[in-house]
Design a protein around this motif. Structure first.
Motif, PDB file in Angstrom:
ATOM      1  N   GLN A 375     -27.538  24.702 -17.658  1.00 20.88           N
ATOM      2  CA  GLN A 375     -26.745  24.729 -18.414  1.00 20.88           C
ATOM      3  C   GLN A 375     -26.126  23.564 -17.345  1.00 20.88           C
ATOM      4  O   GLN A 375     -25.772  22.502 -18.339  1.00 20.88           O
ATOM      5  N   MET A 376     -25.839  23.389 -16.258  1.00 23.08           N
ATOM      6  CA  MET A 376     -24.689  22.279 -15.769  1.00 23.08           C
ATOM      7  C   MET A 376     -25.661  21.032 -16.305  1.00 23.08           C
ATOM      8  O   MET A 376     -25.617  20.263 -16.307  1.00 23.08           O
ATOM      9  N   GLU A 377     -27.312  21.063 -15.919  1.00 23.30           N
ATOM     10  CA  GLU A 377     -27.790  19.604 -16.125  1.00 23.30           C
ATOM     11  C   GLU A 377     -28.538  19.339 -16.937  1.00 23.30           C
ATOM     12  O   GLU A 377     -28.198  18.256 -16.930  1.00 23.30           O
ATOM     13  N   GLU A 378     -28.230  20.338 -18.251  1.00 24.96           N
ATOM     14  CA  GLU A 378     -28.025  20.112 -19.780  1.00 24.96           C
ATOM     15  C   GLU A 378     -27.304  18.799 -20.243  1.00 24.96           C
ATOM     16  O   GLU A 378     -27.071  18.081 -19.980  1.00 24.96           O
ATOM     17  N   TRP A 379     -25.854  19.390 -19.149  1.00 22.51           N
ATOM     18  CA  TRP A 379     -24.577  18.945 -19.726  1.00 22.51           C
ATOM     19  C   TRP A 379     -24.661  17.147 -19.121  1.00 22.51           C
ATOM     20  O   TRP A 379     -24.485  16.808 -19.846  1.00 22.51           O
ATOM     21  N   LEU A 380     -25.761  16.770 -17.654  1.00 21.37           N
ATOM     22  CA  LEU A 380     -25.704  15.684 -16.791  1.00 21.37           C
ATOM     23  C   LEU A 380     -26.242  14.927 -17.958  1.00 21.37           C
ATOM     24  O   LEU A 380     -25.898  14.127 -17.990  1.00 21.37           O
ATOM     25  N   THR A 381     -27.636  15.225 -17.744  1.00 20.54           N
ATOM     26  CA  THR A 381     -28.322  14.426 -18.936  1.00 20.54           C
ATOM     27  C   THR A 381     -28.095  14.580 -20.350  1.00 20.54           C
ATOM     28  O   THR A 381     -28.715  13.255 -20.304  1.00 20.54           O
ATOM     29  N   GLY A 382     -27.416  15.138 -20.363  1.00 24.83           N
ATOM     30  CA  GLY A 382     -26.701  14.684 -22.192  1.00 24.83           C
ATOM     31  C   GLY A 382     -25.515  13.808 -22.113  1.00 24.83           C
ATOM     32  O   GLY A 382     -25.010  14.071 -23.073  1.00 24.83           O
ATOM     33  N   ARG A 383     -24.997  13.514 -21.483  1.00 24.81           N
ATOM     34  CA  ARG A 383     -24.294  12.692 -21.203  1.00 24.81           C
ATOM     35  C   ARG A 383     -22.948  14.014 -21.968  1.00 24.81           C
ATOM     36  O   ARG A 383     -21.600  13.288 -22.719  1.00 24.81           O
ATOM     37  N   GLY A 384     -23.268  15.150 -21.266  1.00 22.28           N
ATOM     38  CA  GLY A 384     -21.717  15.234 -22.217  1.00 22.28           C
ATOM     39  C   GLY A 384     -20.581  15.569 -20.475  1.00 22.28           C
ATOM     40  O   GLY A 384     -19.292  15.792 -20.505  1.00 22.28           O
ATOM     41  N   SER A 385     -20.723  15.555 -19.119  1.00 25.47           N
ATOM     42  CA  SER A 385     -20.166  15.131 -18.737  1.00 25.47           C
ATOM     43  C   SER A 385     -20.648  14.232 -17.020  1.00 25.47           C
ATOM     44  O   SER A 385     -22.069  13.879 -17.166  1.00 25.47           O
ATOM     45  N   ASP A 386     -20.100  13.973 -16.245  1.00 22.60           N
ATOM     46  CA  ASP A 386     -20.084  13.808 -14.435  1.00 22.60           C
ATOM     47  C   ASP A 386     -20.509  14.488 -14.426  1.00 22.60           C
ATOM     48  O   ASP A 386     -20.954  14.772 -12.716  1.00 22.60           O
ATOM     49  N   GLY A 387     -19.934  16.186 -14.491  1.00 22.26           N
ATOM     50  CA  GLY A 387     -20.759  17.340 -13.433  1.00 22.26           C
ATOM     51  C   GLY A 387     -18.664  17.972 -13.659  1.00 22.26           C
ATOM     52  O   GLY A 387     -18.804  18.125 -15.162  1.00 22.26           O
ATOM     53  N   PHE A 388     -18.878  19.178 -13.103  1.00 33.36           N
ATOM     54  CA  PHE A 388     -17.882  20.205 -13.484  1.00 33.36           C
ATOM     55  C   PHE A 388     -16.775  20.429 -12.336  1.00 33.36           C
ATOM     56  O   PHE A 388     -16.785  19.963 -10.780  1.00 33.36           O
ATOM     57  N   ASN A 389     -15.090  20.660 -13.084  1.00 34.09           N
ATOM     58  CA  ASN A 389     -13.893  21.385 -12.260  1.00 34.09           C
ATOM     59  C   ASN A 389     -14.602  22.848 -12.347  1.00 34.09           C
ATOM     60  O   ASN A 389     -14.268  23.464 -13.082  1.00 34.09           O
ATOM     61  N   ILE A 390     -14.915  23.458 -11.116  1.00 37.01           N
ATOM     62  CA  ILE A 390     -15.558  24.483 -11.380  1.00 37.01           C
ATOM     63  C   ILE A 390     -14.108  25.659 -10.992  1.00 37.01           C
ATOM     64  O   ILE A 390     -13.208  25.630 -10.589  1.00 37.01           O
ATOM     65  N   MET A 391     -13.775  26.560 -11.656  1.00 39.01           N
ATOM     66  CA  MET A 391     -13.357  27.904 -11.530  1.00 39.01           C
ATOM     67  C   MET A 391     -14.366  28.507 -11.385  1.00 39.01           C
ATOM     68  O   MET A 391     -14.549  29.295 -12.629  1.00 39.01           O
ATOM     69  N   PHE A 392     -13.441  29.918 -10.399  1.00 40.16           N
ATOM     70  CA  PHE A 392     -13.614  31.227 -10.074  1.00 40.16           C
ATOM     71  C   PHE A 392     -13.709  32.250 -10.474  1.00 40.16           C
ATOM     72  O   PHE A 392     -12.031  32.321 -10.377  1.00 40.16           O
ATOM     73  N   PRO A 393     -14.325  33.378 -10.540  1.00 34.90           N
ATOM     74  CA  PRO A 393     -13.477  34.021 -11.489  1.00 34.90           C
ATOM     75  C   PRO A 393     -12.827  35.300 -11.008  1.00 34.90           C
ATOM     76  O   PRO A 393     -12.391  35.674 -10.599  1.00 34.90           O
ATOM     77  N   TYR A 394     -12.953  35.338  -9.571  1.00 29.63           N
ATOM     78  CA  TYR A 394     -12.514  36.148  -7.901  1.00 29.63           C
ATOM     79  C   TYR A 394     -12.589  35.791  -7.028  1.00 29.63           C
ATOM     80  O   TYR A 394     -14.002  35.069  -6.711  1.00 29.63           O
TER      81      TYR A 394
END
Length: 441
Positions: A375-394
Protein backbone atom coordinates in the motif's frame (compact mmCIF):
# COMPACT_ATOMS: atom_id res chain seq x y z
CA UNK A 1 16.16 5.05 -13.16
CA UNK A 2 16.45 5.04 -9.36
CA UNK A 3 13.26 4.27 -7.47
CA UNK A 4 11.50 7.07 -5.62
CA UNK A 5 12.31 6.98 -1.92
CA UNK A 6 9.78 7.06 0.93
CA UNK A 7 10.20 9.69 3.62
CA UNK A 8 8.91 8.65 7.05
CA UNK A 9 8.04 10.86 9.97
CA UNK A 10 6.78 9.59 13.33
CA UNK A 11 3.78 11.42 14.82
CA UNK A 12 4.68 11.38 18.52
CA UNK A 13 2.45 13.85 20.34
CA UNK A 14 0.33 12.36 21.55
CA UNK A 15 2.53 9.27 21.58
CA UNK A 16 -0.41 7.49 19.97
CA UNK A 17 -3.35 9.38 18.50
CA UNK A 18 -5.64 6.45 19.31
CA UNK A 19 -7.59 7.20 22.49
CA UNK A 20 -7.50 3.55 23.58
CA UNK A 21 -3.72 3.18 23.18
CA UNK A 22 -2.85 3.60 26.85
CA UNK A 23 -5.24 0.76 27.79
CA UNK A 24 -3.91 -1.80 25.27
CA UNK A 25 -2.46 -4.95 26.90
CA UNK A 26 1.25 -4.46 27.54
CA UNK A 27 1.22 -0.77 26.59
CA UNK A 28 2.89 1.95 28.63
CA UNK A 29 -0.05 3.93 30.10
CA UNK A 30 2.21 6.91 30.88
CA UNK A 31 4.13 6.91 27.57
CA UNK A 32 2.94 10.42 26.73
CA UNK A 33 4.63 11.88 29.82
CA UNK A 34 7.57 9.62 30.62
CA UNK A 35 10.96 10.84 29.41
CA UNK A 36 12.73 7.48 29.74
CA UNK A 37 10.05 5.83 27.62
CA UNK A 38 10.26 8.55 24.97
CA UNK A 39 14.06 8.21 24.84
CA UNK A 40 13.65 4.49 24.15
CA UNK A 41 11.14 5.21 21.39
CA UNK A 42 13.16 7.87 19.55
CA UNK A 43 16.30 5.71 19.64
CA UNK A 44 14.33 2.86 18.07
CA UNK A 45 13.00 5.22 15.38
CA UNK A 46 16.54 6.37 14.64
CA UNK A 47 17.68 2.74 14.37
CA UNK A 48 14.87 2.37 11.82
CA UNK A 49 16.26 5.37 9.86
CA UNK A 50 13.14 7.51 10.29
CA UNK A 51 13.46 11.02 8.91
CA UNK A 52 11.86 12.83 11.82
CA UNK A 53 10.24 12.71 15.24
CA UNK A 54 7.26 15.08 15.07
CA UNK A 55 5.66 16.77 18.08
CA UNK A 56 2.35 18.47 17.56
CA UNK A 57 1.46 20.97 20.27
CA UNK A 58 -1.71 22.12 21.99
CA UNK A 59 -2.03 25.41 23.84
CA UNK A 60 -5.07 24.32 25.82
CA UNK A 61 -6.54 21.15 27.28
CA UNK A 62 -8.45 19.70 24.34
CA UNK A 63 -11.98 21.03 24.01
CA UNK A 64 -14.10 17.93 24.60
CA UNK A 65 -16.79 16.98 27.10
CA UNK A 66 -15.39 16.26 30.57
CA UNK A 67 -16.64 12.65 30.42
CA UNK A 68 -14.44 12.19 27.34
CA UNK A 69 -11.54 14.29 28.62
CA UNK A 70 -11.19 12.23 31.79
CA UNK A 71 -10.54 9.17 29.60
CA UNK A 72 -7.85 10.85 27.48
CA UNK A 73 -4.11 10.22 27.75
CA UNK A 74 -3.46 13.57 26.04
CA UNK A 75 -4.41 15.71 29.05
CA UNK A 76 -0.72 16.03 29.99
CA UNK A 77 2.23 16.21 27.60
CA UNK A 78 5.68 17.77 27.55
CA UNK A 79 6.32 21.23 26.12
CA UNK A 80 7.91 20.40 22.73
CA UNK A 81 11.11 22.49 22.81
CA UNK A 82 12.14 21.32 26.26
CA UNK A 83 11.63 17.71 25.24
CA UNK A 84 13.24 17.94 21.79
CA UNK A 85 16.28 19.75 23.15
CA UNK A 86 16.77 16.93 25.65
CA UNK A 87 16.22 14.28 22.95
CA UNK A 88 18.77 15.93 20.66
CA UNK A 89 21.46 14.93 23.17
CA UNK A 90 20.60 11.22 22.94
CA UNK A 91 20.25 11.01 19.12
CA UNK A 92 22.47 11.85 16.14
CA UNK A 93 20.49 11.71 12.89
CA UNK A 94 16.71 11.83 13.31
CA UNK A 95 14.98 15.15 12.65
CA UNK A 96 13.26 17.01 15.48
CA UNK A 97 10.07 18.80 14.42
CA UNK A 98 7.87 20.89 16.71
CA UNK A 99 4.79 23.03 16.33
CA UNK A 100 5.07 26.79 16.69
CA UNK A 101 1.82 28.79 16.63
CA UNK A 102 1.62 31.90 14.46
CA UNK A 103 -1.51 33.06 16.29
CA UNK A 104 -0.49 32.84 19.96
CA UNK A 105 3.27 33.35 19.79
CA UNK A 106 5.65 36.08 18.62
CA UNK A 107 8.03 35.72 15.65
CA UNK A 108 11.12 36.62 17.67
CA UNK A 109 10.38 33.87 20.21
CA UNK A 110 9.77 31.29 17.48
CA UNK A 111 12.88 32.29 15.53
CA UNK A 112 15.09 32.04 18.64
CA UNK A 113 13.72 28.67 19.74
CA UNK A 114 14.09 26.96 16.39
CA UNK A 115 17.50 28.50 15.68
CA UNK A 116 18.68 27.29 19.08
CA UNK A 117 17.29 23.78 18.52
CA UNK A 118 18.93 23.64 15.09
CA UNK A 119 22.34 24.56 16.53
CA UNK A 120 22.00 22.25 19.54
CA UNK A 121 21.02 19.29 17.34
CA UNK A 122 23.57 19.92 14.60
CA UNK A 123 20.99 20.84 11.97
CA UNK A 124 17.99 18.63 12.67
CA UNK A 125 15.21 21.10 13.54
CA UNK A 126 11.92 21.60 11.73
CA UNK A 127 9.19 24.20 12.33
CA UNK A 128 5.60 23.01 11.96
CA UNK A 129 3.67 26.19 11.17
CA UNK A 130 0.15 26.12 12.63
CA UNK A 131 -2.46 28.82 13.10
CA UNK A 132 -4.03 26.90 16.04
CA UNK A 133 -7.58 25.66 15.45
CA UNK A 134 -8.66 25.08 19.06
CA UNK A 135 -10.77 28.12 20.08
CA UNK A 136 -10.10 27.43 23.78
CA UNK A 137 -6.46 28.41 23.23
CA UNK A 138 -7.52 32.05 22.85
CA UNK A 139 -8.77 32.01 26.44
CA UNK A 140 -5.27 31.17 27.66
CA UNK A 141 -3.74 34.20 25.95
CA UNK A 142 -5.91 37.06 27.15
CA UNK A 143 -8.44 36.86 24.32
CA UNK A 144 -12.18 36.27 24.47
CA UNK A 145 -12.56 35.13 20.87
CA UNK A 146 -10.47 33.13 18.42
CA UNK A 147 -9.08 35.01 15.41
CA UNK A 148 -11.12 34.35 12.25
CA UNK A 149 -9.78 31.57 9.97
CA UNK A 150 -8.76 33.64 6.93
CA UNK A 151 -7.26 36.30 9.19
CA UNK A 152 -5.15 33.68 10.96
CA UNK A 153 -3.65 32.61 7.65
CA UNK A 154 -2.87 36.18 6.61
CA UNK A 155 -1.03 36.69 9.89
CA UNK A 156 0.73 33.32 9.39
CA UNK A 157 2.05 34.40 5.98
CA UNK A 158 3.51 37.58 7.43
CA UNK A 159 4.78 35.66 10.46
CA UNK A 160 6.73 33.31 8.13
CA UNK A 161 8.37 36.27 6.38
CA UNK A 162 9.46 37.73 9.71
CA UNK A 163 10.83 34.48 11.15
CA UNK A 164 12.82 33.58 8.03
CA UNK A 165 14.07 37.17 7.85
CA UNK A 166 15.29 36.91 11.43
CA UNK A 167 17.08 33.62 10.68
CA UNK A 168 18.96 35.51 7.95
CA UNK A 169 20.10 38.26 10.34
CA UNK A 170 23.73 37.20 9.96
CA UNK A 171 25.79 35.96 7.04
CA UNK A 172 27.12 32.46 7.55
CA UNK A 173 30.63 33.83 8.02
CA UNK A 174 29.68 36.85 10.17
CA UNK A 175 31.27 35.52 13.35
CA UNK A 176 35.01 35.85 12.68
CA UNK A 177 36.11 35.45 16.32
CA UNK A 178 39.58 36.90 15.61
CA UNK A 179 41.37 36.65 18.95
CA UNK A 180 44.37 38.73 17.87
CA UNK A 181 42.41 41.75 16.59
CA UNK A 182 39.60 41.39 19.10
CA UNK A 183 36.93 41.31 16.37
CA UNK A 184 34.14 38.86 17.25
CA UNK A 185 31.49 39.71 14.61
CA UNK A 186 31.71 41.62 11.33
CA UNK A 187 29.02 44.35 11.58
CA UNK A 188 28.81 44.55 7.76
CA UNK A 189 27.46 40.99 7.83
CA UNK A 190 24.58 41.74 10.22
CA UNK A 191 21.15 42.74 8.88
CA UNK A 192 18.55 44.70 10.87
CA UNK A 193 15.12 43.54 9.67
CA UNK A 194 13.01 46.58 10.65
CA UNK A 195 9.77 44.82 9.69
CA UNK A 196 6.56 46.83 10.00
CA UNK A 197 3.55 45.04 8.55
CA UNK A 198 -0.20 44.66 8.92
CA UNK A 199 0.06 42.37 11.95
CA UNK A 200 3.65 42.49 13.16
CA UNK A 201 6.39 44.97 14.01
CA UNK A 202 9.84 43.45 14.62
CA UNK A 203 13.15 45.30 14.51
CA UNK A 204 15.72 42.50 14.76
CA UNK A 205 18.37 41.30 14.29
CA UNK A 206 18.06 37.87 15.90
CA UNK A 207 20.63 37.39 18.66
CA UNK A 208 21.60 33.91 17.40
CA UNK A 209 23.86 32.95 14.50
CA UNK A 210 22.22 31.71 11.32
CA UNK A 211 20.92 28.13 11.82
CA UNK A 212 23.04 25.20 10.68
CA UNK A 213 20.49 24.40 7.95
CA UNK A 214 20.16 28.05 6.97
CA UNK A 215 16.55 27.73 8.03
CA UNK A 216 15.05 24.83 9.98
CA UNK A 217 12.84 22.76 7.66
CA UNK A 218 9.45 24.44 7.20
CA UNK A 219 6.57 22.04 7.85
CA UNK A 220 2.84 22.63 7.62
CA UNK A 221 -0.31 20.68 8.43
CA UNK A 222 -3.79 21.26 7.09
CA UNK A 223 -5.62 20.99 3.78
CA UNK A 224 -8.01 23.96 3.57
CA UNK A 225 -7.66 26.20 0.52
CA UNK A 226 -5.84 28.79 2.63
CA UNK A 227 -3.62 26.04 4.03
CA UNK A 228 -2.78 24.65 0.59
CA UNK A 229 -1.78 28.06 -0.69
CA UNK A 230 0.38 28.76 2.36
CA UNK A 231 2.01 25.34 1.88
CA UNK A 232 2.71 25.99 -1.80
CA UNK A 233 4.35 29.32 -0.94
CA UNK A 234 6.31 28.36 2.17
CA UNK A 235 6.36 24.68 3.15
CA UNK A 236 9.03 22.04 2.57
CA UNK A 237 7.02 19.20 4.12
CA UNK A 238 3.25 18.94 4.50
CA UNK A 239 1.51 16.66 6.98
CA UNK A 240 -1.98 15.95 5.66
CA UNK A 241 -4.98 14.02 6.88
CA UNK A 242 -5.17 10.67 5.14
CA UNK A 243 -8.17 9.68 3.03
CA UNK A 244 -8.32 7.45 -0.04
CA UNK A 245 -5.48 7.22 -2.54
CA UNK A 246 -7.61 9.14 -5.04
CA UNK A 247 -8.06 11.94 -2.49
CA UNK A 248 -4.33 11.91 -1.80
CA UNK A 249 -3.52 12.16 -5.50
CA UNK A 250 -5.81 15.18 -5.90
CA UNK A 251 -4.25 16.98 -2.94
CA UNK A 252 -0.73 16.09 -4.13
CA UNK A 253 -1.39 17.42 -7.63
CA UNK A 254 -3.09 20.55 -6.27
CA UNK A 255 -0.31 21.65 -3.91
CA UNK A 256 2.52 20.75 -6.30
CA UNK A 257 0.66 22.49 -9.14
CA UNK A 258 0.38 25.66 -7.06
CA UNK A 259 4.13 25.49 -6.46
CA UNK A 260 4.86 25.35 -10.18
CA UNK A 261 2.66 28.39 -10.79
CA UNK A 262 4.73 30.51 -8.40
CA UNK A 263 8.07 29.17 -9.64
CA UNK A 264 8.92 26.71 -6.86
CA UNK A 265 10.36 23.28 -7.64
CA UNK A 266 7.69 20.69 -6.63
CA UNK A 267 10.46 18.31 -5.54
CA UNK A 268 11.36 20.79 -2.80
CA UNK A 269 8.24 19.87 -0.84
CA UNK A 270 7.43 16.44 0.63
CA UNK A 271 3.77 15.53 1.13
CA UNK A 272 3.34 13.09 4.01
CA UNK A 273 -0.20 11.93 4.86
CA UNK A 274 -0.86 10.64 8.35
CA UNK A 275 -1.05 6.82 8.31
CA UNK A 276 -2.17 4.68 11.25
CA UNK A 277 -0.35 1.34 10.99
CA UNK A 278 -1.16 -1.96 12.71
CA UNK A 279 1.20 -4.84 11.94
CA UNK A 280 0.38 -8.56 12.20
CA UNK A 281 1.90 -11.85 11.04
CA UNK A 282 -1.32 -12.26 9.07
CA UNK A 283 -3.98 -9.82 7.92
CA UNK A 284 -6.42 -11.54 10.28
CA UNK A 285 -4.09 -11.08 13.25
CA UNK A 286 -3.63 -7.38 12.41
CA UNK A 287 -7.40 -6.91 12.23
CA UNK A 288 -7.79 -8.65 15.57
CA UNK A 289 -5.24 -6.26 17.10
CA UNK A 290 -7.14 -3.30 15.68
CA UNK A 291 -10.44 -4.65 17.00
CA UNK A 292 -8.95 -5.19 20.47
CA UNK A 293 -7.49 -1.69 20.41
CA UNK A 294 -10.82 -0.15 19.35
CA UNK A 295 -12.57 -2.07 22.14
CA UNK A 296 -10.35 -0.23 24.64
CA UNK A 297 -11.90 3.11 23.71
CA UNK A 298 -14.29 3.98 26.52
CA UNK A 299 -17.84 4.53 25.27
CA UNK A 300 -18.09 8.00 26.83
CA UNK A 301 -15.02 9.08 24.89
CA UNK A 302 -16.10 7.38 21.69
CA UNK A 303 -19.67 8.72 21.64
CA UNK A 304 -18.41 12.27 22.24
CA UNK A 305 -16.17 12.00 19.18
CA UNK A 306 -19.00 10.55 17.10
CA UNK A 307 -21.36 13.35 18.19
CA UNK A 308 -18.89 16.02 17.08
CA UNK A 309 -18.56 14.61 13.57
CA UNK A 310 -22.27 13.85 13.12
CA UNK A 311 -23.23 17.29 14.46
CA UNK A 312 -25.89 15.76 16.69
CA UNK A 313 -26.04 14.17 20.13
CA UNK A 314 -25.33 10.50 19.46
CA UNK A 315 -25.55 9.58 23.17
CA UNK A 316 -29.34 9.28 22.79
CA UNK A 317 -29.00 6.54 20.15
CA UNK A 318 -29.29 2.81 21.00
CA UNK A 319 -25.60 1.78 21.37
CA UNK A 320 -26.24 -1.71 20.02
CA UNK A 321 -28.62 -0.71 17.23
CA UNK A 322 -27.86 0.56 13.71
CA UNK A 323 -27.11 4.23 13.09
CA UNK A 324 -30.46 6.03 12.70
CA UNK A 325 -31.14 8.69 10.09
CA UNK A 326 -29.03 11.77 10.84
CA UNK A 327 -30.65 15.21 10.43
CA UNK A 328 -29.00 18.05 8.49
CA UNK A 329 -26.76 20.21 10.68
CA UNK A 330 -23.97 22.77 10.34
CA UNK A 331 -21.34 20.07 10.86
CA UNK A 332 -19.07 18.99 8.01
CA UNK A 333 -21.35 17.37 5.44
CA UNK A 334 -18.56 15.29 3.91
CA UNK A 335 -17.38 14.05 7.31
CA UNK A 336 -20.90 13.14 8.40
CA UNK A 337 -21.71 11.39 5.13
CA UNK A 338 -18.47 9.41 5.25
CA UNK A 339 -19.49 7.96 8.63
CA UNK A 340 -23.03 7.22 7.46
CA UNK A 341 -21.61 5.36 4.46
CA UNK A 342 -19.09 3.42 6.59
CA UNK A 343 -21.79 2.37 9.06
CA UNK A 344 -24.01 1.10 6.24
CA UNK A 345 -21.18 -0.61 4.33
CA UNK A 346 -19.71 -2.44 7.32
CA UNK A 347 -23.08 -2.97 9.08
CA UNK A 348 -21.78 -1.31 12.25
CA UNK A 349 -23.78 -0.64 15.38
CA UNK A 350 -23.61 2.82 16.94
CA UNK A 351 -21.18 1.44 19.53
CA UNK A 352 -18.89 -0.07 16.90
CA UNK A 353 -18.94 3.10 14.80
CA UNK A 354 -18.23 5.23 17.86
CA UNK A 355 -15.30 3.02 18.86
CA UNK A 356 -13.83 3.32 15.38
CA UNK A 357 -14.20 7.10 15.33
CA UNK A 358 -13.13 7.47 18.96
CA UNK A 359 -9.98 5.53 18.23
CA UNK A 360 -8.82 6.77 14.83
CA UNK A 361 -10.95 7.19 11.73
CA UNK A 362 -8.39 8.24 9.10
CA UNK A 363 -6.05 6.45 6.71
CA UNK A 364 -5.01 3.10 8.20
CA UNK A 365 -2.78 0.29 6.94
CA UNK A 366 -3.76 -2.87 8.83
CA UNK A 367 -2.02 -6.02 7.69
CA UNK A 368 1.27 -7.87 7.27
CA UNK A 369 4.60 -6.15 6.56
CA UNK A 370 4.14 -7.18 2.93
CA UNK A 371 0.59 -5.83 2.48
CA UNK A 372 1.48 -2.61 4.32
CA UNK A 373 4.54 -2.15 2.09
CA UNK A 374 2.35 -2.84 -0.96
CA UNK A 375 0.00 0.00 0.00
CA UNK A 376 2.79 2.42 0.83
CA UNK A 377 4.52 1.69 -2.46
CA UNK A 378 1.24 2.24 -4.34
CA UNK A 379 0.86 5.67 -2.74
CA UNK A 380 4.48 6.54 -3.54
CA UNK A 381 4.53 5.40 -7.17
CA UNK A 382 0.99 6.68 -7.77
CA UNK A 383 1.95 10.21 -6.65
CA UNK A 384 -0.41 10.19 -3.72
CA UNK A 385 2.42 11.03 -1.34
CA UNK A 386 6.18 11.30 -0.91
CA UNK A 387 5.99 9.18 2.25
CA UNK A 388 3.98 9.10 5.45
CA UNK A 389 3.74 10.53 8.93
CA UNK A 390 3.33 7.25 10.83
CA UNK A 391 0.94 7.01 13.77
CA UNK A 392 1.53 4.01 16.00
CA UNK A 393 -1.44 2.15 17.54
CA UNK A 394 0.07 1.55 21.00
CA UNK A 395 3.51 1.86 22.59
CA UNK A 396 6.02 0.38 22.63
CA UNK A 397 4.91 -2.73 20.71
CA UNK A 398 3.27 -0.98 17.77
CA UNK A 399 6.35 1.13 17.08
CA UNK A 400 8.79 -1.75 17.53
CA UNK A 401 6.77 -3.98 15.18
CA UNK A 402 6.85 -1.33 12.47
CA UNK A 403 10.60 -0.75 12.76
CA UNK A 404 11.50 -4.44 13.04
CA UNK A 405 9.12 -5.79 10.38
CA UNK A 406 7.85 -3.12 7.97
CA UNK A 407 11.06 -1.08 7.58
CA UNK A 408 13.12 -4.12 6.40
CA UNK A 409 10.41 -4.92 3.85
CA UNK A 410 10.52 -1.35 2.50
CA UNK A 411 14.34 -1.51 2.36
CA UNK A 412 14.22 -4.85 0.51
CA UNK A 413 12.08 -3.20 -2.16
CA UNK A 414 14.60 -0.38 -2.54
CA UNK A 415 12.15 2.38 -1.58
CA UNK A 416 13.55 3.29 1.85
CA UNK A 417 17.07 4.08 2.98
CA UNK A 418 19.39 1.69 4.80
CA UNK A 419 21.61 4.56 5.98
CA UNK A 420 21.02 8.27 6.46
CA UNK A 421 22.08 10.40 3.49
CA UNK A 422 23.59 13.17 5.61
CA UNK A 423 23.81 14.81 9.00
CA UNK A 424 20.99 17.36 8.68
CA UNK A 425 17.25 16.97 8.29
CA UNK A 426 17.45 18.85 4.98
CA UNK A 427 20.06 16.45 3.61
CA UNK A 428 17.99 13.42 4.58
CA UNK A 429 14.80 14.86 3.07
CA UNK A 430 16.62 15.91 -0.10
CA UNK A 431 15.93 19.61 0.40
CA UNK A 432 18.28 22.46 -0.60
CA UNK A 433 19.80 24.81 1.97
CA UNK A 434 18.11 28.20 1.46
CA UNK A 435 20.22 31.17 0.40
CA UNK A 436 20.46 34.10 2.78
CA UNK A 437 18.04 36.81 1.63
CA UNK A 438 20.42 39.62 2.60
CA UNK A 439 23.93 38.31 1.95
CA UNK A 440 25.64 36.68 -1.05
CA UNK A 441 27.41 33.33 -0.77
Amino acid sequence: MAKRQLKLGAFMRPISIHTGAWRYPGAWPDANFNFDHIKTLIRKLEAGKFDAFFMADHLAVLNMPINALKRSHTVTSFEPFTLLSALSAVTEHIGLIATGSTTFDEPYHVARRFASLDHISGGRAGWNIVTTSNPDAALNFGLDDHMEHAERYKRAREFYDVVTGLWDSFADDAFVRDVESGLFVDPDKMHVLNHKGQYLSVRGPLNIARPVQGWPVIVQAGASDDGRQLAAETAEAVFTGGGSLADGQKLYADIKGRMEKIGRDPEHLKILPGAFVVVGDSVEEAKEKRALLDSRVHYESAIASLSVILGTDASRFDPDGPLPEIPETNASKSGRQRLVDVAARDKLTVRQLAQRVGGYGGLAFVGTPQTIADQMEEWLTGRGSDGFNIMFPYLPQGLFEFVDKVVPELQKRGIFRKEYEGKTLRENLGLPRPKNQFFEG
